[in-house]
Write a protein that holds these residues in place. Structure first.
Motif, PDB file in Angstrom:
ATOM      1  N   THR A   1     -14.996  -2.611  33.935  1.00 27.99           N
ATOM      2  CA  THR A   1     -16.451  -3.045  33.432  1.00 27.99           C
ATOM      3  C   THR A   1     -17.313  -1.871  32.682  1.00 27.99           C
ATOM      4  N   LYS A   2     -18.378  -2.555  32.035  1.00 26.15           N
ATOM      5  CA  LYS A   2     -19.030  -1.508  31.163  1.00 26.15           C
ATOM      6  C   LYS A   2     -19.680  -0.357  32.220  1.00 26.15           C
ATOM      7  N   GLY A   3     -20.295  -1.172  33.401  1.00 21.98           N
ATOM      8  CA  GLY A   3     -20.796  -0.230  34.510  1.00 21.98           C
ATOM      9  C   GLY A   3     -19.777   0.958  34.917  1.00 21.98           C
ATOM     10  N   LEU A   4     -18.506   0.631  35.256  1.00 23.64           N
ATOM     11  CA  LEU A   4     -17.495   1.512  35.702  1.00 23.64           C
ATOM     12  C   LEU A   4     -17.388   2.551  34.679  1.00 23.64           C
TER      13      LEU A   4
ATOM     14  N   LYS B   1     -20.333   4.945  34.508  1.00 22.57           N
ATOM     15  CA  LYS B   1     -20.285   6.014  35.812  1.00 22.57           C
ATOM     16  C   LYS B   1     -18.988   6.917  35.462  1.00 22.57           C
ATOM     17  N   ILE B   2     -18.063   6.540  34.997  1.00 23.53           N
ATOM     18  CA  ILE B   2     -16.923   7.686  34.788  1.00 23.53           C
ATOM     19  C   ILE B   2     -17.250   8.625  33.613  1.00 23.53           C
ATOM     20  N   GLU B   3     -17.875   7.981  32.624  1.00 21.01           N
ATOM     21  CA  GLU B   3     -18.482   8.802  31.323  1.00 21.01           C
ATOM     22  C   GLU B   3     -19.442   9.931  32.032  1.00 21.01           C
ATOM     23  N   LYS B   4     -20.275   9.659  33.041  1.00 21.65           N
ATOM     24  CA  LYS B   4     -21.273  10.537  33.370  1.00 21.65           C
ATOM     25  C   LYS B   4     -20.725  11.469  34.457  1.00 21.65           C
ATOM     26  N   THR B   5     -19.594  11.249  35.085  1.00 22.16           N
ATOM     27  CA  THR B   5     -18.940  11.984  36.150  1.00 22.16           C
ATOM     28  C   THR B   5     -18.818  13.623  35.637  1.00 22.16           C
TER      29      THR B   5
ATOM     30  N   GLU C   1     -16.290 -11.664  23.609  1.00 30.49           N
ATOM     31  CA  GLU C   1     -16.512 -11.352  25.077  1.00 30.49           C
ATOM     32  C   GLU C   1     -15.001 -11.565  25.524  1.00 30.49           C
ATOM     33  N   LYS C   2     -14.205 -12.192  25.115  1.00 25.72           N
ATOM     34  CA  LYS C   2     -12.875 -12.435  25.721  1.00 25.72           C
ATOM     35  C   LYS C   2     -12.035 -11.212  25.807  1.00 25.72           C
ATOM     36  N   LEU C   3     -12.439 -10.115  24.867  1.00 20.63           N
ATOM     37  CA  LEU C   3     -11.827  -8.740  24.858  1.00 20.63           C
ATOM     38  C   LEU C   3     -11.688  -8.069  26.138  1.00 20.63           C
ATOM     39  N   LEU C   4     -10.420  -7.890  26.797  1.00 22.72           N
ATOM     40  CA  LEU C   4     -10.361  -7.128  27.813  1.00 22.72           C
ATOM     41  C   LEU C   4      -9.631  -5.833  27.645  1.00 22.72           C
ATOM     42  N   ILE C   5     -10.279  -4.753  28.646  1.00 21.97           N
ATOM     43  CA  ILE C   5      -9.710  -3.444  28.532  1.00 21.97           C
ATOM     44  C   ILE C   5      -8.391  -3.382  29.423  1.00 21.97           C
ATOM     45  N   GLU C   6      -7.457  -2.998  28.731  1.00 20.85           N
ATOM     46  CA  GLU C   6      -6.011  -2.691  29.202  1.00 20.85           C
ATOM     47  C   GLU C   6      -5.935  -1.384  30.043  1.00 20.85           C
TER      48      GLU C   6
END
Length: 831
Positions: free
Chosen positions: A484-487, A490-494, A648-653
């Motif tokens: 998700t965008k939230g995840l 969080k990873i980018e700010k780690t 919105e249907k685009l999924l991150i692999e």
């Protein structure tokens, strides 16, 4: 009346008397022979252990130890190959199932294999770092790799634990046939492949319906008695077993040429090692005899012949050789059997103490013979010098010719005097410089070899990320946006995260397009990977373009990923969706695809019926994403363009994460903490693979570093030896210079400059020799396609150490005479 004199006894008595009276010089000579024997024996022993360890790691990265492979073997072929004289053994291995889910946790396709007894015991076990338990015997037993257990969230496996796993059947005719089975863990193992896999029992394998002759599933792993084979040998084997259908024998036809390159590189290094040892012994003997010229002159005055003089010198050389070689071999054996095994076991507890550092007897024989032959050859020149001196010349000999002395008394600044002293004894200058240069060159070559086999270097080249996070729901009936965008935020700010590369994907339908993919499909159907009958399949393709065999994946990549894989495309055109890459693995070359526009549609897009078109600019041999679809080449477009089509249907692999500092444990721990509660994500990292390889890597570092340090020690001892003789021979000259007004400080400055000249010239020459030699050796040992790089920092440290040691050594030798008066120095040579 003539008295018969027992000349042999007299010569022997003189040799003994001389030997006893020159204890210090004999100790120096014995030390030189001892060190050379010990260092050569140790270098070869450790070098062989290093090579064995690197080769073992290569086996573990392959996951199995074999030479060639026959695909889809028939029973009669298995029997025929096992009966061949050139075959040591041949093990059968069949991929029969795939684990797709463990309980409620999605899995990234864990491959399950069945291996027969020969394959497991002879080819798999030797390539494992470790294993616990036993090979599965019952139908419900399973043995898993530690990578598979980690993917399942099992950190502490226990024998007999129950594992509910959903399996996909790989038998021909079954598509996406899933069944859940409760396995019982019979054991686990560690290799360096990084793959999640497991081994199952023969009963389970038979229950799947998979046959060893099914395309790409079964293979016969063949270990040859002589692993050096040619293309003719493979052709002969092919003819003997009568290949059929899509069968091939997979082999490396460059085995012999690669072996020759490796042997040439090893020989080059051994020549450098032996020559450095030769110079060390030669220098010591030269100095030892040189200092006895006046004494030998006195013997000649008393009637000793040149032949008798030669015998006197050779007797002393033989005695020194016996003591020096014996002590060298003894200490080397003690180090090899005691110290090295303890050190290696401390960094790699998995190795057997009886195997670690277990050198062959031939290593000791080689070192002993070399030291003996070198001592004999090295003594010939000094002995010849002693023979050729007349009694009168020998009595006034002080180590420097009159011509040189006269030239050196001329005036000039200290730097000029240092250069003059440097070049006046040309032979001595060449020997000192050559000794140091060759050893430094060898150290540079070893540095490059160690760098090429460094696990971090290998992983940095084979993995283009520090950690990869994969969405495990793709290509299933339960696809969802797990990353998700939230995840992502969080990873980018780690702390410690440098970049996060996002790859999105979807399945695309590509209608039949002869002008674009015609050549590709014809080559595909002529290969062993042919899907079936070309004419029938192409007719089906034209009528039913969404048939699963002909779909592809369309992958969206961001600008960071584009920069990593791009070679020729315009970035702006790519971002705007005007041009794309294609990726394919089944054929070679471009098949005429670049420059043409391909039509496609995406069933899950905002407009599923709409046909899109994009120009193909470049064909990739690698695929930046993970999932694939049918045989049609996958299309790689910009994330911006794919997002426009999918909405919105685009999924991150997947996401690929790069750290500020590669292999950072703190950064990885923080990221894994963000992922731990999500069973639909998997993480694969370089750090984890490095941790699996750590034991062997520590062993490689210690062995390689030991070889380098020993070589450097040999070169510095050589330099110290020669400089010591040079300064001692010039002690009377230094006294004369002090007598005419030169201060001890100025003499120290002059010696410092000489040392700097030696070190600087040696470094320059070593680079001229070492760089091309390093490049040749690197390419001979490069198994991973790593680009050549010269370890500049390590070599700069080496060069600084050489300069410091050279100066320090020379000044220490000079300072030994600092308390002697000018009169004492002048009298020194006359006593």
């Amino acid at each position: 009346m003539m008295w018969k004199v027992d000349s042999k006894r007299v010569i022997s008595d003189i040799a003994k008397t001389t030997y006893k009276s020159n204890k210090k010089r004999n100790i120096v000579t014995i030390t030189a022979i001892f060190l050379t024997t010990f260092l050569l024996c140790t270098v070869i022993s450790i070098g062989l252990s290093y090579w064995d360890t690197v080769s073992l790691r290569q086996q573990r990265m392959n996951g199995m130890d074999y030479d060639i492979e026959l695909t889809e073997p028939r029973e009669e072929q298995v029997s025929a190959i096992r009966d061949m004289d050139e075959v040591a053994y041949a093990g059968l291995c069949v991929k029969c199932s795939i684990g797709s889910r463990y309980g409620n946790r999605e899995l990234d396709k864990i491959k399950f294999f069945w291996a027969d007894t020969i394959c497991w015991e002879k080819q798999v076990i030797p390539a494992l770092e470790s294993y616990s338990g036993y090979y599965p015997q019952k139908e419900n037993e399973i043995m898993l790799s530690k990578s598979a257990l980690r993917a399942m969230g099992i950190e502490r496996p226990a024998a007999g634990m129950k594992l509910p796993i959903t399996c996909e059947n790989l038998a021909e005719g079954f598509k996406n046939d899933e069944t859940e089975k409760e396995f019982e863990l019979s054991g686990w193992f560690l290799d360096y492949t990084g793959e999640s896999k497991g081994y199952v029992s023969e009963d389970f394998y038979k229950s799947t319906g998979v046959r060893q002759t099914d395309l790409t599933q079964g293979s016969l792993k063949i270990s040859l008695k002589n692993p050096l084979y040619s293309e003719a040998d493979i052709i002969q084997m092919q003819n003997a077993v009568k290949l059929a259908g899509n069968q091939i024998i997979e082999a490396d036809y460059d085995t012999i040429s690669n072996f020759c390159k490796t042997i040439a590189a090893l020989c080059m290094m051994l020549v450098l090692v032996f020559f450095s040892g030769y110079l060390f012994i030669y220098n010591t003997l030269y100095i030892s005899v040189n200092k006895e010229i006046r004494y030998y002159g006195q013997l000649k005055t008393l009637g000793t012949t040149s032949v008798q003089l030669k015998k006197i010198i050779y007797k002393q050389v033989i005695w020194n050789s016996i003591i020096g070689i014996g002590l060298g071999l003894l200490l080397s054996a003690m180090i090899g059997k005691g110290v090295i095994p303890l050190v290696l076991q401390s960094v790699n507890p998995t190795i057997d103490k009886y195997d670690a550092g277990d050198a062959s007897i031939w290593v000791f024989i080689t070192a002993a013979v070399f030291a003996a032959v070198t001592t004999f050859i090295g003594s010939k020149k000094p002995v010849k010098i002693a023979e050729n001196f007349s009694p009168a010349d020998a009595m006034r000999y002080i180590g420097v010719s009159e011509k040189i002395k006269q030239r050196n008394t001329r005036g000039g600044d200290i730097a000029s005097m240092a250069r003059q002293y440097l070049f006046r004894e040309k032979k001595q200058f060449i020997i000192i410089l050559l000794s140091l240069s060759l050893a430094v060159s060898l150290f540079e070559v070893i540095n490059v070899v160690i760098s090429a086999n460094n696990a971090k270097n290998i992983l940095n080249h084979t993995c283009d990320y520090d950690i990869r996070v994969l969405n495990l729901t793709l290509l299933s009936d339960r696809e969802e946006q797990v990353i998700t965008k939230g995840l992502l935020k969080k990873i980018e700010k780690t702390d410690g995260v440098k970049d996060v590369r996002v790859l999105t994907s979807a399945t695309a339908i590509v209608p039949y397009q002869e002008d674009i993919y015609g050549d590709y499909y014809r080559e595909l159907y002529n290969s062993r990977y042919t899907p079936g009958n070309y004419e029938k399949d192409m007719e089906l393709y034209k009528i039913q373009p969404d048939y699963y065999s002909f779909t592809c994946r369309i992958v969206g990549i961001d600008s960071k990923e584009f920069d990593k894989i791009n070679q020729s495309l315009d970035k702006q055109e790519f971002e705007n969706g005007k041009i794309a890459f294609v990726s394919k693995t089944f054929t070679a070359g471009s098949n005429g695809i670049p420059g043409k526009a391909v039509r496609f549609s995406i069933p899950t897009s905002v407009q599923p019926k709409k046909e899109e078109q994009i120009k193909i600019g470049e064909v990739l041999d690698t695929f930046p994403a993970h999932y694939s679809a049918g045989y049609t080449p996958d299309i790689i477009v910009s994330h911006k363009y794919l997002e426009k089509l999918m909405g919105e249907k685009l999924l991150i692999e997947m996401i690929k994460i790069d750290y500020d500092e590669s292999f950072s444990q703190d950064t990885e721990t923080a990221i894994l903490g963000l992922l731990k509660d999500n069973p639909k994500l998997s993480a694969e990292s370089k750090l984890q693979r490095y941790a699996d390889m750590k034991n062997t890597e520590n062993q490689i570092i210690i062995l390689g570093g030991s070889v380098g340090l020993i070589i450097m020690l040999l070169s510095l001892l050589n330099f110290a030896n020669m400089m010591s003789a040079s300064i001692q021979n010039r002690s009377k000259e230094f006294a004369i210079l002090e007598g005419i007004g030169m201060t001890r400080k100025q003499i120290r400055y002059m010696i410092t400059l000489e040392s700097l000249y030696y070190a600087g010239l040696a470094i320059i020459i070593s680079l001229l020799i070492g760089l091309p030699a390093s490049y040749f050796v690197f390419n001979s040992f490069n198994r991973y396609g790593i680009p050549f790089s010269f370890p500049a920092v390590r070599n700069l440290v080496l060069f600084a150490a050489i300069i410091l040691v050279c100066v320090f050594t020379a000044l220490c030798i000079l300072d030994k005479s600092k308390n002697e008066t000018i009169i004492e120095l002048l009298r020194k040579e006359d006593n």
